[in-house]
Design an enzyme around this catalytic site. Structure first.
Site, PDB file in Angstrom:
ATOM      1  N   SER A  55       0.846  -1.203   0.000  1.00 19.08           N
ATOM      2  CA  SER A  55       0.000   0.000   0.000  1.00 19.08           C
ATOM      3  C   SER A  55       0.881   1.252   0.000  1.00 19.08           C
ATOM      4  O   SER A  55       2.109   1.165   0.138  1.00 19.08           O
ATOM      5  CB  SER A  55      -0.939   0.022   1.218  1.00 19.08           C
ATOM      6  OG  SER A  55      -0.187   0.047   2.404  1.00 19.08           O
ATOM      7  N   ILE A  57       3.112   4.471  -0.195  1.00 16.55           N
ATOM      8  CA  ILE A  57       4.311   4.944  -0.905  1.00 16.55           C
ATOM      9  C   ILE A  57       5.034   3.781  -1.584  1.00 16.55           C
ATOM     10  O   ILE A  57       5.479   3.896  -2.735  1.00 16.55           O
ATOM     11  CB  ILE A  57       5.226   5.695   0.092  1.00 16.55           C
ATOM     12  CG1 ILE A  57       4.532   6.993   0.551  1.00 16.55           C
ATOM     13  CG2 ILE A  57       6.583   5.995  -0.534  1.00 16.55           C
ATOM     14  CD1 ILE A  57       5.244   7.756   1.658  1.00 16.55           C
ATOM     15  N   SER A 187      11.720  10.125   6.459  1.00 13.06           N
ATOM     16  CA  SER A 187      10.603  11.082   6.519  1.00 13.06           C
ATOM     17  C   SER A 187      11.203  12.460   6.779  1.00 13.06           C
ATOM     18  O   SER A 187      12.356  12.577   7.212  1.00 13.06           O
ATOM     19  CB  SER A 187       9.693  10.693   7.682  1.00 13.06           C
ATOM     20  OG  SER A 187       8.812  11.736   7.994  1.00 13.06           O
ATOM     21  N   TYR A 200       8.396   8.060  16.694  1.00 19.80           N
ATOM     22  CA  TYR A 200       8.514   8.020  15.226  1.00 19.80           C
ATOM     23  C   TYR A 200       9.649   8.924  14.756  1.00 19.80           C
ATOM     24  O   TYR A 200      10.510   8.522  13.973  1.00 19.80           O
ATOM     25  CB  TYR A 200       7.188   8.458  14.604  1.00 19.80           C
ATOM     26  CG  TYR A 200       7.191   8.498  13.090  1.00 19.80           C
ATOM     27  CD1 TYR A 200       7.233   7.328  12.352  1.00 19.80           C
ATOM     28  CD2 TYR A 200       7.147   9.708  12.401  1.00 19.80           C
ATOM     29  CE1 TYR A 200       7.240   7.354  10.963  1.00 19.80           C
ATOM     30  CE2 TYR A 200       7.138   9.749  11.011  1.00 19.80           C
ATOM     31  CZ  TYR A 200       7.182   8.566  10.303  1.00 19.80           C
ATOM     32  OH  TYR A 200       7.186   8.600   8.924  1.00 19.80           O
ATOM     33  N   LYS A 204      13.147   7.797  12.844  1.00 24.20           N
ATOM     34  CA  LYS A 204      13.598   8.267  11.526  1.00 24.20           C
ATOM     35  C   LYS A 204      14.948   8.990  11.643  1.00 24.20           C
ATOM     36  O   LYS A 204      15.797   8.864  10.768  1.00 24.20           O
ATOM     37  CB  LYS A 204      12.532   9.172  10.889  1.00 24.20           C
ATOM     38  CG  LYS A 204      11.223   8.442  10.554  1.00 24.20           C
ATOM     39  CD  LYS A 204      11.396   7.304   9.556  1.00 24.20           C
ATOM     40  CE  LYS A 204      10.085   6.691   9.095  1.00 24.20           C
ATOM     41  NZ  LYS A 204      10.243   5.555   8.183  1.00 24.20           N
TER      42      LYS A 204
HETATM   43  N1  NAP Z   1       2.346   8.753   4.507  1.00 28.31           N
HETATM   44  C1  NAP Z   1       3.121   9.704   4.971  1.00 28.31           C
HETATM   45  O1  NAP Z   1       2.686  10.848   5.197  1.00 28.31           O
HETATM   46  C2  NAP Z   1       4.582   9.421   5.207  1.00 28.31           C
HETATM   47  C3  NAP Z   1       5.426  10.522   5.392  1.00 28.31           C
HETATM   48  C4  NAP Z   1       6.771  10.298   5.603  1.00 28.31           C
HETATM   49  C5  NAP Z   1       7.279   9.012   5.607  1.00 28.31           C
HETATM   50  N2  NAP Z   1       6.449   7.962   5.422  1.00 28.31           N
HETATM   51  C6  NAP Z   1       7.040   6.612   5.452  1.00 28.31           C
HETATM   52  O2  NAP Z   1       6.680   5.898   4.301  1.00 28.31           O
HETATM   53  C7  NAP Z   1       6.750   4.510   4.574  1.00 28.31           C
HETATM   54  C8  NAP Z   1       5.502   3.843   4.017  1.00 28.31           C
HETATM   55  O3  NAP Z   1       4.371   4.327   4.718  1.00 28.31           O
HETATM   56  P1  NAP Z   1       2.986   4.671   4.015  1.00 28.31           P
HETATM   57  O4  NAP Z   1       2.656   6.061   4.336  1.00 28.31           O
HETATM   58  O5  NAP Z   1       3.015   4.238   2.601  1.00 28.31           O
HETATM   59  O6  NAP Z   1       1.995   3.779   4.896  1.00 28.31           O
HETATM   60  P2  NAP Z   1       1.147   2.473   4.547  1.00 28.31           P
HETATM   61  O7  NAP Z   1       0.271   2.707   3.378  1.00 28.31           O
HETATM   62  O8  NAP Z   1       0.541   2.076   5.854  1.00 28.31           O
HETATM   63  O9  NAP Z   1       2.255   1.423   4.116  1.00 28.31           O
HETATM   64  C9  NAP Z   1       3.060   0.747   5.025  1.00 28.31           C
HETATM   65  C10 NAP Z   1       3.611  -0.489   4.366  1.00 28.31           C
HETATM   66  O10 NAP Z   1       4.475  -1.144   5.299  1.00 28.31           O
HETATM   67  C11 NAP Z   1       4.097  -2.502   5.413  1.00 28.31           C
HETATM   68  N3  NAP Z   1       4.360  -3.006   6.749  1.00 28.31           N
HETATM   69  C12 NAP Z   1       4.011  -2.444   7.940  1.00 28.31           C
HETATM   70  N4  NAP Z   1       4.394  -3.245   8.949  1.00 28.31           N
HETATM   71  C13 NAP Z   1       4.972  -4.337   8.385  1.00 28.31           C
HETATM   72  C14 NAP Z   1       5.559  -5.525   8.901  1.00 28.31           C
HETATM   73  N5  NAP Z   1       5.612  -5.764  10.213  1.00 28.31           N
HETATM   74  N6  NAP Z   1       6.063  -6.434   8.036  1.00 28.31           N
HETATM   75  C15 NAP Z   1       6.009  -6.221   6.702  1.00 28.31           C
HETATM   76  N7  NAP Z   1       5.489  -5.111   6.147  1.00 28.31           N
HETATM   77  C16 NAP Z   1       4.965  -4.191   6.984  1.00 28.31           C
HETATM   78  C17 NAP Z   1       2.595  -2.522   5.090  1.00 28.31           C
HETATM   79  O11 NAP Z   1       2.228  -3.790   4.562  1.00 28.31           O
HETATM   80  P3  NAP Z   1       1.346  -4.919   5.303  1.00 28.31           P
HETATM   81  O12 NAP Z   1       0.417  -4.221   6.237  1.00 28.31           O
HETATM   82  O13 NAP Z   1       0.663  -5.626   4.183  1.00 28.31           O
HETATM   83  O14 NAP Z   1       2.357  -5.774   5.987  1.00 28.31           O
HETATM   84  C18 NAP Z   1       2.514  -1.464   3.994  1.00 28.31           C
HETATM   85  O15 NAP Z   1       2.814  -2.036   2.744  1.00 28.31           O
HETATM   86  C19 NAP Z   1       6.939   4.364   6.068  1.00 28.31           C
HETATM   87  O16 NAP Z   1       8.278   4.060   6.361  1.00 28.31           O
HETATM   88  C20 NAP Z   1       6.567   5.752   6.614  1.00 28.31           C
HETATM   89  O17 NAP Z   1       7.252   6.066   7.793  1.00 28.31           O
HETATM   90  C21 NAP Z   1       5.104   8.129   5.221  1.00 28.31           C
END
Ligand code: NAP
Length: 322
Positions: A55, A57, A187, A200, A204
């Site tokens: 899902s 990013i 991040s 968090y 990071k």
């Molecule tokens: N969205 C933002 O605003 C934002 C901003 C800055 C940085 N980020 C960073 O971007 C990255 C992705 O986040 P996102 O925003 O895209 O959120 P997201 O849609 O919740 O995606 C998180 C992904 O990580 C996987 N994941 C979580 N726990 C896991 C585990 N224990 N084992 C394997 N896979 C796991 C999830 O897959 P499953 O649940 O299928 O395992 C999912 O594919 C993160 O590192 C986050 O800190 C996000």
């Protein structure tokens, strides 16, 4: 007279620079590479392993790379979501990728002993790995005083130690091959102090420490190290966020009116950063981009500007993407 002119030129340059941060949605180097650097198409035929690709990013980075004909190993826990992403990767590649070019690996990244298997399965399928993109992670909403130590530990296990361990396993392979590329999705919270997210933000920041150290150890080799810093992005992350309580999820959905970048745009900018092997890239909409530059270059000025009730309210508002 000479120094007066130098002073005026420096002031004009700083003014133009900060004006440009209001016009862009990524740091100036990445904005330059997007227009004049290598396009993600330069990665065609390469093999990229992405963690957390089911899902958000990770998913949209997979699409951006698939459009350029990059072979993909996608990992996460949710099989159905990963299979959906795989199908869409093949679809958006417009004939560049077939069934065997996208590998799905169902794994909990917290099972550290599986990390070698993830790499081995990818090597068995494609015969090589060019880039490992550590993206899986979770965010947080809780005030510093309300955070249970167990939450700090869970957060670091997922956002830091799983990444560091995976990177070390990948480095064994890249060192042997004498080339490779490791990247991590950090991040803007890895650069700024973000309120309401202490564990968090700390996790990071820790990634920057590990990856910056690794980069200096690899200078002059063919091994690249990239830190990617998205700002607020439309994904599931608020639902999945930690709070201050162990095992609890924040479970709030983002609103369409929130001020966030789309995951599609973020994924594309990550693909550009990978193609150009940047050391660190920020993908964040204004005014957060301007704020990040201010913090980076003038931290005291930044804190001075926020030093009021209005400043405090403003930064909390920004944290909530308003
Ligand atoms: N969205 C933002 O605003 C934002 C901003 C800055 C940085 N980020 C960073 O971007 C990255 C992705 O986040 P996102 O925003 O895209 O959120 P997201 O849609 O919740 O995606 C998180 C992904 O990580 C996987 N994941 C979580 N726990 C896991 C585990 N224990 N084992 C394997 N896979 C796991 C999830 O897959 P499953 O649940 O299928 O395992 C999912 O594919 C993160 O590192 C986050 O800190 C996000």
């Amino acid at each position: 007279m000479f120094f007066e002119w130098v002073g005026i030129i420096v002031c004009i340059w700083i003014a133009i620079f900060f004006y440009m941060t209001l016009m862009n949605d990524c740091d100036m180097q990445l904005a330059f590479y997007e227009k004049f650097g290598k396009s993600p198409d330069s990665l065609k035929g390469k093999v990229v392993l992405i963690t957390g690709a089911s899902s958000g990013i990770g998913e949209h980075t997979a699409y951006a790379l698939a459009k350029s004909g990059v072979k993909l190993a996608l990992t996460a826990r949710r099989q159905n979501e990963l299979l959906r992403v795989k199908r869409k990767c093949i679809e958006v590649s417009d004939g560049l990728l077939t069934e065997s070019d996208v590998l799905v690996i169902i794994v909990d990244i917290l099972d550290f002993w599986e990390h070698d298997d993830i790499l081995q399965l990818t090597l068995d399928q494609f015969g090589r790995i060019d880039i490992v993109l550590n993206n899986a992670g979770r965010s947080q909403r809780a005030l510093f005083e309300d955070i249970d130590l167990e939450v700090d530990q869970e957060m670091f296990n997922l956002n830091v130690f799983a990444v560091v361990h995976m990177t070390r396993r990948a480095m064994e392979y890249f060192n042997e091959r004498k080339c490779g590329h490791v990247a991590v999705v950090s991040s803007i919270a890895g650069i700024l102090g973000i309120p309401n997210s202490a564990s968090y933000t700390a996790s990071k920041h820790a990634l920057h420490g590990y990856y910056n150290c690794l980069r200096t150890e690899k200078i002059g080799t063919n091994i690249n190290v990239t830190i990617l810093c998205p700002g607020p992005t439309f994904t599931n992350f608020l639902q999945e966020s930690f709070t201050g309580e162990p095992k609890e999820k924040y479970n709030i959905c983002q609103k369409p009116t929130d001020k966030c970048m789309t995951a599609e745009r973020c994924g594309y900018l990550i693909a550009v950063a990978l193609a150009n092997e940047t050391a660190e890239s920020w993908m964040v909409i204004p005014p957060m981009l301007t704020m990040t530059y201010l913090w980076f270059y003038f931290p005291s000025l930044f804190l001075w500007a926020l030093n009021s009730k209005a400043g405090r309210d403003w930064i909390f508002k920004k944290r909530d993407h308003k």
